[in-house]
Design a protein around this motif. Structure first.
Motif, PDB file in Angstrom:
ATOM      1  N   ASN A 129       0.835  -1.191   0.000  1.00  0.00           N
ATOM      2  CA  ASN A 129       0.000   0.000   0.000  1.00  0.00           C
ATOM      3  C   ASN A 129       0.869   1.239   0.000  1.00  0.00           C
ATOM      4  O   ASN A 129       2.036   1.192   0.381  1.00  0.00           O
ATOM      5  CB  ASN A 129      -0.910  -0.002   1.238  1.00  0.00           C
ATOM      6  N   THR A 130       0.268   2.350  -0.408  1.00  0.00           N
ATOM      7  CA  THR A 130       0.960   3.634  -0.316  1.00  0.00           C
ATOM      8  C   THR A 130       0.782   4.239   1.068  1.00  0.00           C
ATOM      9  O   THR A 130       1.502   5.151   1.445  1.00  0.00           O
ATOM     10  CB  THR A 130       0.442   4.621  -1.381  1.00  0.00           C
ATOM     11  N   LYS A 131      -0.191   3.730   1.801  1.00  0.00           N
ATOM     12  CA  LYS A 131      -0.416   4.138   3.188  1.00  0.00           C
ATOM     13  C   LYS A 131       0.208   3.086   4.099  1.00  0.00           C
ATOM     14  O   LYS A 131       0.537   1.989   3.655  1.00  0.00           O
ATOM     15  CB  LYS A 131      -1.915   4.237   3.482  1.00  0.00           C
ATOM     16  N   ILE A 132       0.327   3.446   5.373  1.00  0.00           N
ATOM     17  CA  ILE A 132       0.785   2.462   6.355  1.00  0.00           C
ATOM     18  C   ILE A 132      -0.473   1.801   6.907  1.00  0.00           C
ATOM     19  O   ILE A 132      -1.174   2.369   7.741  1.00  0.00           O
ATOM     20  CB  ILE A 132       1.613   3.116   7.477  1.00  0.00           C
ATOM     21  N   ILE A 133      -0.767   0.618   6.406  1.00  0.00           N
ATOM     22  CA  ILE A 133      -1.931  -0.155   6.827  1.00  0.00           C
ATOM     23  C   ILE A 133      -1.395  -1.403   7.531  1.00  0.00           C
ATOM     24  O   ILE A 133      -0.654  -2.181   6.935  1.00  0.00           O
ATOM     25  CB  ILE A 133      -2.809  -0.562   5.622  1.00  0.00           C
ATOM     26  N   VAL A 134      -1.780  -1.577   8.789  1.00  0.00           N
ATOM     27  CA  VAL A 134      -1.240  -2.665   9.596  1.00  0.00           C
ATOM     28  C   VAL A 134      -2.371  -3.616   9.995  1.00  0.00           C
ATOM     29  O   VAL A 134      -3.409  -3.177  10.492  1.00  0.00           O
ATOM     30  CB  VAL A 134      -0.552  -2.110  10.867  1.00  0.00           C
ATOM     31  N   LEU A 135      -2.134  -4.889   9.792  1.00  0.00           N
ATOM     32  CA  LEU A 135      -3.078  -5.925  10.184  1.00  0.00           C
ATOM     33  C   LEU A 135      -2.572  -6.581  11.466  1.00  0.00           C
ATOM     34  O   LEU A 135      -1.549  -7.273  11.447  1.00  0.00           O
ATOM     35  CB  LEU A 135      -3.229  -6.971   9.078  1.00  0.00           C
ATOM     36  N   PRO A 136      -3.260  -6.363  12.590  1.00  0.00           N
ATOM     37  CA  PRO A 136      -2.813  -6.956  13.853  1.00  0.00           C
ATOM     38  C   PRO A 136      -2.692  -8.479  13.756  1.00  0.00           C
ATOM     39  O   PRO A 136      -3.551  -9.145  13.186  1.00  0.00           O
ATOM     40  CB  PRO A 136      -3.918  -6.559  14.847  1.00  0.00           C
ATOM     41  N   GLY A 137      -1.598  -8.982  14.309  1.00  0.00           N
ATOM     42  CA  GLY A 137      -1.372 -10.419  14.333  1.00  0.00           C
ATOM     43  C   GLY A 137      -0.827 -11.007  13.047  1.00  0.00           C
ATOM     44  O   GLY A 137      -0.560 -12.205  12.979  1.00  0.00           O
ATOM     45  N   ALA A 138      -0.641 -10.180  12.052  1.00  0.00           N
ATOM     46  CA  ALA A 138      -0.159 -10.691  10.762  1.00  0.00           C
ATOM     47  C   ALA A 138       1.309 -11.084  10.852  1.00  0.00           C
ATOM     48  O   ALA A 138       2.068 -10.559  11.667  1.00  0.00           O
ATOM     49  CB  ALA A 138      -0.339  -9.636   9.673  1.00  0.00           C
ATOM     50  N   ASN A 139       1.681 -12.015   9.999  1.00  0.00           N
ATOM     51  CA  ASN A 139       3.094 -12.352   9.824  1.00  0.00           C
ATOM     52  C   ASN A 139       3.644 -11.415   8.764  1.00  0.00           C
ATOM     53  O   ASN A 139       3.083 -11.329   7.675  1.00  0.00           O
ATOM     54  CB  ASN A 139       3.252 -13.802   9.367  1.00  0.00           C
ATOM     55  N   VAL A 140       4.717 -10.723   9.088  1.00  0.00           N
ATOM     56  CA  VAL A 140       5.284  -9.800   8.100  1.00  0.00           C
ATOM     57  C   VAL A 140       5.888 -10.592   6.949  1.00  0.00           C
ATOM     58  O   VAL A 140       6.327 -11.732   7.122  1.00  0.00           O
ATOM     59  CB  VAL A 140       6.326  -8.838   8.707  1.00  0.00           C
ATOM     60  N   VAL A 141       5.905  -9.975   5.798  1.00  0.00           N
ATOM     61  CA  VAL A 141       6.442 -10.610   4.599  1.00  0.00           C
ATOM     62  C   VAL A 141       7.958 -10.627   4.683  1.00  0.00           C
ATOM     63  O   VAL A 141       8.593  -9.591   4.906  1.00  0.00           O
ATOM     64  CB  VAL A 141       5.958  -9.869   3.335  1.00  0.00           C
ATOM     65  N   THR A 142       8.527 -11.805   4.511  1.00  0.00           N
ATOM     66  CA  THR A 142       9.995 -11.956   4.543  1.00  0.00           C
ATOM     67  C   THR A 142      10.477 -12.698   3.303  1.00  0.00           C
ATOM     68  O   THR A 142      11.486 -13.389   3.339  1.00  0.00           O
ATOM     69  CB  THR A 142      10.449 -12.706   5.813  1.00  0.00           C
TER      70      THR A 142
END
Length: 179
Positions: free
Chosen positions: A95-108
């Motif tokens: 996204n162009t915004k900072i959109i955070v999904l609680p509990g998500a696994n970050v992309v690595t």
């Protein structure tokens, strides 16, 4: 050639805005939230102004194609490949915004396996390369500095939100121990 390249980049940005809006709706529906909304209008203004200043400098100051254009353009094309790799690696999270999904696994995966913020590397490189291709040195310097100032606000906000709401710290530890 200048107007063709700039038009293509602007079209690319508009397509990205559509993708970002679609991803934002999807993420919000999953329980995500936005962080740093107060700086987002300034970021938009920075990016829109970048194109306006670039066009104005090239047109009104009669800037010509750089003698190093082939080198700059080749690097620019490589950066576009990195851009697509970033977007496809993040998928619905991009996204162009900072959109955070609680509990998500970050992309690595993808470039995120090697860099924490590869998309920002792409943007910084483009803001430098596009003007240099056409000898628009004022735009290159001014907007590189403005973008760095913007990122000095944006990256800490993003990192803080990811640390608080996702497995960001764990993912970084795993990445560091795997190195």
């Amino acid at each position: 050639m200048f107007f063709i390249i700039i038009a293509l980049v602007i079209i690319q940005r508009l397509v990205e805005v559509v993708i970002a809006k679609r991803n934002e709706k999807h993420m919000l529906a999953q329980g995500a939230y936005e962080v740093g909304a107060s700086h987002y209008p300034y970021m938009l203004a920075l990016h829109i102004s970048f194109f306006l200043f670039l066009v104005a400098e090239v047109v009104f100051l009669n800037r010509t194609t750089s003698p190093l254009f082939p080198v700059f353009f080749f690097v620019f094309l490589l950066v576009q490949i990195l851009r697509v790799w970033c977007l496809t690696s993040l998928g619905k999270f991009w996204n162009t915004k900072i959109i955070v999904l609680p509990g998500a696994n970050v992309v690595t995966k993808g470039p995120y396996l090697y860099f924490r913020h590869p998309n920002y590397i792409v943007v910084c490189t483009e803001i430098l390369l596009l003007p240099l291709m056409f000898q628009a040195y004022f735009t290159a310097l001014a907007f590189t500095l403005l973008n760095l100032a913007m990122l000095s606000v944006r990256i800490p906000l993003e990192e803080k939100a990811l640390i608080e709401a996702t497995d960001y710290n764990e993912a970084l530890k795993k990445k560091i121990s795997a190195s």
